[in-house]
Design a protein around this motif. Structure first.
Motif, short mmCIF file in Angstrom:
data_model
loop_
_atom_site.label_atom_id
_atom_site.label_comp_id
_atom_site.label_asym_id
_atom_site.label_seq_id
_atom_site.Cartn_x
_atom_site.Cartn_y
_atom_site.Cartn_z
N ASN A 1 3.31 10.06 -9.80
CA ASN A 1 2.58 10.24 -11.04
C ASN A 1 1.82 11.57 -11.00
OD1 ASN A 1 3.47 7.82 -12.14
ND2 ASN A 1 1.78 6.62 -11.21
N LYS A 2 1.30 11.94 -9.83
CA LYS A 2 0.62 13.22 -9.70
C LYS A 2 1.58 14.35 -9.98
CE LYS A 2 -3.12 11.98 -6.52
NZ LYS A 2 -3.70 12.20 -5.17
N TYR B 1 0.83 -1.21 0.00
CA TYR B 1 0.00 0.00 0.00
C TYR B 1 0.87 1.26 0.00
CZ TYR B 1 -3.24 3.55 1.67
OH TYR B 1 -3.96 4.71 1.82
N CYS B 2 1.92 1.26 0.78
CA CYS B 2 2.82 2.42 0.83
C CYS B 2 3.50 2.62 -0.50
CB CYS B 2 3.84 2.22 1.93
SG CYS B 2 3.15 2.30 3.61
N ARG B 3 3.86 1.51 -1.16
CA ARG B 3 4.54 1.62 -2.46
C ARG B 3 3.59 2.21 -3.49
NH1 ARG B 3 4.75 -1.09 -6.93
NH2 ARG B 3 3.30 -2.69 -6.16
N ILE B 4 2.37 1.78 -3.44
CA ILE B 4 1.39 2.27 -4.41
C ILE B 4 1.13 3.75 -4.16
CG2 ILE B 4 -1.02 2.07 -5.15
CD1 ILE B 4 -0.81 -0.94 -4.54
N ARG B 5 1.07 4.16 -2.93
CA ARG B 5 0.83 5.56 -2.61
C ARG B 5 1.99 6.41 -3.12
NH1 ARG B 5 -2.88 7.27 1.16
NH2 ARG B 5 -2.03 9.28 0.51
N ARG B 6 3.23 5.91 -2.98
CA ARG B 6 4.38 6.67 -3.48
C ARG B 6 4.31 6.80 -5.00
NH1 ARG B 6 7.14 3.76 0.62
NH2 ARG B 6 7.83 2.20 -0.93
N GLU B 7 3.94 5.72 -5.68
CA GLU B 7 3.85 5.79 -7.14
C GLU B 7 2.76 6.77 -7.55
OE1 GLU B 7 3.23 1.86 -8.57
OE2 GLU B 7 5.32 1.24 -8.23
N ILE B 8 1.65 6.77 -6.81
CA ILE B 8 0.56 7.71 -7.12
C ILE B 8 1.05 9.13 -6.94
CG2 ILE B 8 -1.68 8.53 -6.32
CD1 ILE B 8 -2.37 5.61 -5.64
N ASP B 9 1.82 9.42 -5.87
CA ASP B 9 2.33 10.78 -5.63
C ASP B 9 3.28 11.18 -6.73
OD1 ASP B 9 0.84 10.98 -3.33
OD2 ASP B 9 2.47 10.31 -1.99
N ALA C 1 4.34 14.26 -11.75
CA ALA C 1 4.71 14.24 -13.16
C ALA C 1 3.59 14.81 -14.02
CB ALA C 1 5.05 12.81 -13.60
N LEU C 2 2.33 14.46 -13.68
CA LEU C 2 1.20 14.99 -14.44
C LEU C 2 1.09 16.49 -14.26
CD1 LEU C 2 -1.29 14.44 -16.17
CD2 LEU C 2 -2.60 14.04 -14.03
N LYS C 3 1.37 16.96 -13.06
CA LYS C 3 1.29 18.40 -12.81
C LYS C 3 2.36 19.14 -13.59
CE LYS C 3 1.27 21.69 -9.02
NZ LYS C 3 1.40 21.86 -7.54
N GLU C 4 3.56 18.61 -13.61
CA GLU C 4 4.64 19.25 -14.34
C GLU C 4 4.37 19.22 -15.83
OE1 GLU C 4 7.28 20.92 -13.26
OE2 GLU C 4 6.63 20.69 -11.16
N PHE C 5 3.84 18.11 -16.33
CA PHE C 5 3.56 18.00 -17.76
C PHE C 5 2.46 18.97 -18.17
CE2 PHE C 5 1.08 16.01 -21.25
CZ PHE C 5 2.08 15.93 -22.20
N THR C 6 1.44 19.14 -17.31
CA THR C 6 0.37 20.08 -17.61
C THR C 6 0.88 21.50 -17.62
OG1 THR C 6 -1.18 18.59 -16.53
CG2 THR C 6 -1.93 20.84 -16.89
N ARG C 7 1.79 21.87 -16.69
CA ARG C 7 2.32 23.24 -16.64
C ARG C 7 3.16 23.52 -17.87
NH1 ARG C 7 6.11 24.75 -11.70
NH2 ARG C 7 7.44 23.30 -12.92
N CYS C 8 3.97 22.54 -18.29
CA CYS C 8 4.80 22.73 -19.50
C CYS C 8 3.93 22.85 -20.75
CB CYS C 8 5.77 21.57 -19.65
SG CYS C 8 7.04 21.53 -18.33
N LYS C 9 2.79 22.10 -20.80
CA LYS C 9 1.93 22.14 -21.95
C LYS C 9 1.25 23.48 -22.04
CE LYS C 9 -1.89 19.65 -24.18
NZ LYS C 9 -2.84 18.52 -24.04
N ASP C 10 0.88 24.11 -20.92
CA ASP C 10 0.24 25.40 -20.91
C ASP C 10 1.18 26.48 -21.40
OD1 ASP C 10 -2.05 24.26 -19.94
OD2 ASP C 10 -1.59 24.68 -17.82
#
Length: 398
Positions: free
Chosen positions: A385-386, A375-383, A388-397
């Protein structure tokens, strides 16, 4: 049994300060003070008893008697020698006067013969005495130049001249001695009945220069009568004895004053030492008292200085804070502080809830540890990915 008479004898000497003064007067040469006698009464009694048997110089009575006899014998021998020496000096002065007169004036033949005969007799006698030391020593000495006293005696003048010289010698010697006395009188008392320091000084000069100036001084009394001269000479001896006794009295007074001065000097030095010690004590006490007050004032000064430095430091800190933080920055910092405190409270609440969950998981046992780790590993991967998604969205804007 002897202690009783001795104590009675000592008590008869004096008591208290009287005994001390008597002991100090009996031993003037002893370096003892009245304080020493007061502190040592037995020693004081010993000195008081001893003073009955010794004189001021420390000599016993028998020894003092023997010393006085020896001094009397010495004085007798000295007078005998002085008498002979005076006659010999008088004869030599007569010969010197003859030589001086012979150079300045014509001397009568009989006077010249008299003086030459006397001179030869004196020279022969002196040479015989030098060649014959048997009267002064017990040892045989070698002859001088091979001469004997008998050979020297052959150089004596003729018996006729010697006999004539002996007959006229007492008269001539009396005249010469009288002339010297008149010279001494003229120097000692230039004016009869008057004596001063100048005349005493002239007396010393007369003794030293009598051989040279006797003729000139004799002319000073030339005009006076023979009876008046003899009267003055008769009183001269008594006057000289009086002056001698006065000089001895002054010398004794001077010695007593010297002893008194020495004793007073010692007393003065002892009192001065006591005063110095008292002064040192006062200075030490005053210094200690002053030092305590000075230390207290220094402590108060340093305390005040420390308080002043602390106040200055606080003032500087306040000034630095006022220069660093303005009103807007303080408001912003206050908002940031409030935001951080609210976030801290939320985190603490979340932490508390997590701790409760963990505590509930711990109750379930070890079989759920693998599930919790997954569960802890999955939470870290989710964080991740969040983010990375945030950075990718800012670069796309952009």
């Amino acid at each position: 049994m002897s202690a009783g008479p001795e104590s009675t004898h000592v008590s008869s000497l004096g008591k208290g300060d009287g005994l001390h003064q008597q002991v100090l007067a009996s031993f003037p040469l002893c370096d003892v003070t009245e304080e020493d006698l007061t502190q040592n009464p037995q020693f004081c009694k010993l000195l008081a008893t001893l003073s009955q048997h010794v004189d001021q110089t420390g000599l016993t009575v028998p020894l003092k008697t023997e010393l006085e006899k020896a001094e009397q014998k010495l004085q007798s021998q000295r007078r005998h020698w002085l008498r002979s020496e005076s006659l010999h000096k008088g004869l030599q002065e007569m010969i010197q006067d003859h030589c001086i007169r012979k150079q300045h004036a014509t001397v009568p033949p009989d006077q010249r013969m008299f003086c030459e005969t006397m001179e030869k007799c004196l020279l022969v006698a002196q040479c015989v005495r030098q060649l014959d030391p048997s009267s002064t020593t017990n040892q045989d000495q070698p002859l001088v130049l091979g001469l004997t006293p008998q050979q020297i005696l052959e150089l004596m003048p003729s018996e006729k001249n010697v006999e004539r010289m002996k007959q006229g010698l007492p008269r001539e010697l009396e005249k010469h001695l009288k002339k010297k006395c008149l010279s001494l009188l003229s120097y000692y008392q230039p004016e009869w009945g008057t004596a001063s320091a100048h005349s005493i000084l002239s007396l010393s000069l007369a003794v030293c220069a009598c051989c040279i100036t006797s003729l000139l001084c004799f002319g000073f009394l030339e005009s006076e009568s023979e009876g008046l001269k003899n009267t003055k000479l008769y009183h001269l001896s008594a006057q000289l004895d009086k002056e001698k006794r006065r000089a001895e009295s002054l010398k004794e007074t001077c010695r007593e004053n010297s002893v008194l001065l020495q004793r007073q000097t010692q007393l003065y030095l002892s009192e001065l030492i006591k005063c110095i010690q008292l002064l040192q004590t006062l200075i030490l006490d005053h210094r200690l008292r002053i030092q305590t007050d000075l230390d207290r004032k220094k402590l108060e000064y340093f305390e005040g200085k420390c308080d002043l430095v602390l106040q200055k430091i606080k003032t500087e800190m306040v000034e630095i804070q006022l220069d660093t933080y303005t009103v807007d920055s303080i408001a912003a910092h206050r908002q940031i502080r409030e935001k951080l405190e609210s976030d801290l409270k939320a985190c603490q609440v979340e932490k508390h809830s997590v701790e409760l969950k963990l505590a509930s998981f711990e109750i379930l046992g070890k079989e759920f540890e693998a599930l919790a780790e997954e569960y802890c590993r999955i939470r870290r991967e989710i964080d991740v990915n969040k983010w990375a998604l945030k950075e990718f969205t800012r670069c796309k804007d952009k």
